[in-house]
Design an enzyme around this catalytic site. Sequence first.
Site, PDB file in Angstrom:
ATOM      1  N   LYS A 177       0.847  -1.192   0.000  1.00  0.00           N
ATOM      2  CA  LYS A 177       0.000   0.000   0.000  1.00  0.00           C
ATOM      3  C   LYS A 177       0.884   1.244   0.000  1.00  0.00           C
ATOM      4  O   LYS A 177       1.447   1.620   1.018  1.00  0.00           O
ATOM      5  CB  LYS A 177      -0.908   0.033   1.235  1.00  0.00           C
ATOM      6  N   GLU A 385       9.394  16.296  15.622  1.00  0.00           N
ATOM      7  CA  GLU A 385       9.740  16.182  14.202  1.00  0.00           C
ATOM      8  C   GLU A 385       8.922  17.202  13.407  1.00  0.00           C
ATOM      9  O   GLU A 385       7.693  17.175  13.443  1.00  0.00           O
ATOM     10  CB  GLU A 385       9.424  14.769  13.701  1.00  0.00           C
TER      11      GLU A 385
HETATM   12  P1  NAD Z   1       1.870   8.613   7.706  1.00  0.00           P
HETATM   13  O1  NAD Z   1       2.054   7.838   8.957  1.00  0.00           O
HETATM   14  O2  NAD Z   1       0.828   9.646   7.669  1.00  0.00           O
HETATM   15  O3  NAD Z   1       1.513   7.614   6.497  1.00  0.00           O
HETATM   16  C1  NAD Z   1       2.360   6.535   6.136  1.00  0.00           C
HETATM   17  C2  NAD Z   1       1.532   5.430   5.516  1.00  0.00           C
HETATM   18  O4  NAD Z   1       0.722   4.829   6.517  1.00  0.00           O
HETATM   19  C3  NAD Z   1       0.563   5.900   4.434  1.00  0.00           C
HETATM   20  O5  NAD Z   1       0.534   4.920   3.424  1.00  0.00           O
HETATM   21  C4  NAD Z   1      -0.765   5.987   5.183  1.00  0.00           C
HETATM   22  O6  NAD Z   1      -1.889   5.839   4.363  1.00  0.00           O
HETATM   23  C5  NAD Z   1      -0.640   4.815   6.140  1.00  0.00           C
HETATM   24  N1  NAD Z   1      -1.394   4.925   7.397  1.00  0.00           N
HETATM   25  C6  NAD Z   1      -1.657   6.037   8.113  1.00  0.00           C
HETATM   26  N2  NAD Z   1      -2.327   5.707   9.239  1.00  0.00           N
HETATM   27  C7  NAD Z   1      -2.454   4.354   9.239  1.00  0.00           C
HETATM   28  C8  NAD Z   1      -3.035   3.407  10.145  1.00  0.00           C
HETATM   29  N3  NAD Z   1      -3.627   3.798  11.271  1.00  0.00           N
HETATM   30  N4  NAD Z   1      -2.963   2.103   9.831  1.00  0.00           N
HETATM   31  C9  NAD Z   1      -2.356   1.690   8.700  1.00  0.00           C
HETATM   32  N5  NAD Z   1      -1.808   2.529   7.792  1.00  0.00           N
HETATM   33  C10 NAD Z   1      -1.849   3.848   8.064  1.00  0.00           C
HETATM   34  O7  NAD Z   1       3.296   9.209   7.338  1.00  0.00           O
HETATM   35  P2  NAD Z   1       3.706  10.141   6.115  1.00  0.00           P
HETATM   36  O8  NAD Z   1       3.243  11.531   6.364  1.00  0.00           O
HETATM   37  O9  NAD Z   1       3.325   9.474   4.833  1.00  0.00           O
HETATM   38  O10 NAD Z   1       5.307  10.081   6.202  1.00  0.00           O
HETATM   39  C11 NAD Z   1       6.069  10.913   7.029  1.00  0.00           C
HETATM   40  C12 NAD Z   1       6.546  10.158   8.250  1.00  0.00           C
HETATM   41  O11 NAD Z   1       7.242   8.983   7.843  1.00  0.00           O
HETATM   42  C13 NAD Z   1       7.540  10.963   9.070  1.00  0.00           C
HETATM   43  O12 NAD Z   1       7.250  10.818  10.444  1.00  0.00           O
HETATM   44  C14 NAD Z   1       8.877  10.299   8.738  1.00  0.00           C
HETATM   45  O13 NAD Z   1       9.868  10.456   9.730  1.00  0.00           O
HETATM   46  C15 NAD Z   1       8.476   8.875   8.558  1.00  0.00           C
HETATM   47  N6  NAD Z   1       9.465   8.142   7.754  1.00  0.00           N
HETATM   48  C16 NAD Z   1      10.306   7.262   8.388  1.00  0.00           C
HETATM   49  C17 NAD Z   1      11.293   6.594   7.650  1.00  0.00           C
HETATM   50  C18 NAD Z   1      12.273   5.653   8.338  1.00  0.00           C
HETATM   51  O14 NAD Z   1      13.019   4.994   7.639  1.00  0.00           O
HETATM   52  N7  NAD Z   1      12.304   5.584   9.664  1.00  0.00           N
HETATM   53  C19 NAD Z   1      11.392   6.805   6.279  1.00  0.00           C
HETATM   54  C20 NAD Z   1      10.524   7.695   5.662  1.00  0.00           C
HETATM   55  C21 NAD Z   1       9.555   8.362   6.412  1.00  0.00           C
END
Ligand code: NAD
Length: 481
Positions: A177, A385
């Site tokens: 996804k 963050e």
């Molecule tokens: P997000 O958590 O909003 O979304 C990430 C993914 O999770 C999306 O596909 C979203 O649809 C899905 N999602 C959201 N809530 C969910 C739930 N309750 N259950 C299942 N799926 C769910 O994050 P974002 O805004 O897309 O990305 C930014 C964040 O990602 C930042 O906090 C960043 O630090 C983190 N990030 C971490 C890494 C790492 O390697 N540690 C790498 C890239 C990004």
Amino acid sequence: MPDSLHQFIDGRWVASRATRTLTIVDPYHEVPLGRVTAGDAQDVDAAVAAARRALPDWRDRPGDERGAWLDRLADDLAGRRGALMPLIARNGGKPLAEAAFDIDDAVACYRYYAVQARELDARQGASVTLDNDAVRARCYRDPVGVAALITPWNFPLVTSAWKLAPALAAGCTVVFKPSEVAPLPEQAIAEIAAAIELPRGVLNLINGDADGVGIPLSRHPGIDKLSFTGSNPAGEAVMRAAAEGTRNVSLELGGKSPILVLDDADPERAAERVMNGLFFNAGQVCSATSRLLVHQAIAEPLYAALTRRIDALVLGDPLDPATTQGPQVNRRQRERIAAYLAVARDEGLTALRDARHRDLPEHGYFIAPTLYRDVPTHSRLWREEIFGPVLCARQVADDAEAVALANDSDFGLAASVVGGDPERAARVARRLEAGNVWVNTDQIAPPQAAWGGVKRSGIGRELGPWGLAAYQEVKHLMATG
Ligand code: NAD
């Protein structure tokens, strides 16, 4: 306008029964760029069923064969570089050079795990030395099963490759996804699976948001392994979902990483590292080193070198090769960051550079590159963050204070140390509580090395043999004779 109003399930693009669509926006022009289906629980059911059907055959294929598929995937992806670069730049707002990085690192990752898959069979059944001659013990590594892979938008092809490549190499089948914010580049992965005729059901891709797809997928009982990259609140929800049925989970979450500049560092070179550590991808990098801890002896020359470099950043069209900072990915992210800038004003933080120092492009979700100095450690800007081009700095008296302040964080994804004496810098690096630490180098994550965080930055490791192990169960087989 590219459309993906279908889901990739069981080796084919199929129409979703969901009628809702998600409009994908170009963050520079602030206009619609494409649409994807907002999938639902029925799509998830169909994709999980396809992955389960495909599992026994895929799992039992020789590692050599799985490696050959991964190489085909890498070849096809590399062949699409020219078309994907502008699409990534348009959808995510990244400058072209950064879009190229997303593709090239993804290709390298597929190639690395192609080799890992090929080497897997030779390592199966390795003997375990016992102090009991009556029995013999061997170790096997079996795939965990069907894996759900949930990714964010900031590096669309890399974050997905870090999951897809090791999962497929290990013999798992997957339901992937992508983020609903910038999912157009990832559609290529399903197109490639179809083009190279990857066996049906091995790789399924479902478009949609958290409510429609993410949550039903993470709760689905047909999923054996959950691998999630994204924000902390969502990661915690995924971990709770994994608790149902005691399922295997890996989490790559947020960060608030420090960069330490020691007093024997060259300020100009250090400024390069600080810039690359924070302003890449407009600060939308999980490992962005957004807290600068500089020794007081070189603080002023470093701030001067940084402000010159910040002034030299070119904000503009991601497709213009001269651009070095694009817009934030969408209006929501820009507003989120703007809310932090309002907090900074309320707290009276000192901005060496911010929106007062430059004109922003006429359109696009831009945030002016911002540098605050003397940021108190209790400030929300120091602790949370921000995920934008906002650097918070403060001075320290010595290495011990730098290490103590660096470690005073809920997060532990990454850290950087810059110093003239490599041994001293390495000693400091060893004391930092972070999964990835760079000494006198930029943020690089080669597929052979580990990636992951400590503390609230996540659980488990991606890349390298650790990334493969995340999709494997160890089977210990003991027998007489
Ligand atoms: P997000 O958590 O909003 O979304 C990430 C993914 O999770 C999306 O596909 C979203 O649809 C899905 N999602 C959201 N809530 C969910 C739930 N309750 N259950 C299942 N799926 C769910 O994050 P974002 O805004 O897309 O990305 C930014 C964040 O990602 C930042 O906090 C960043 O630090 C983190 N990030 C971490 C890494 C790492 O390697 N540690 C790498 C890239 C990004």
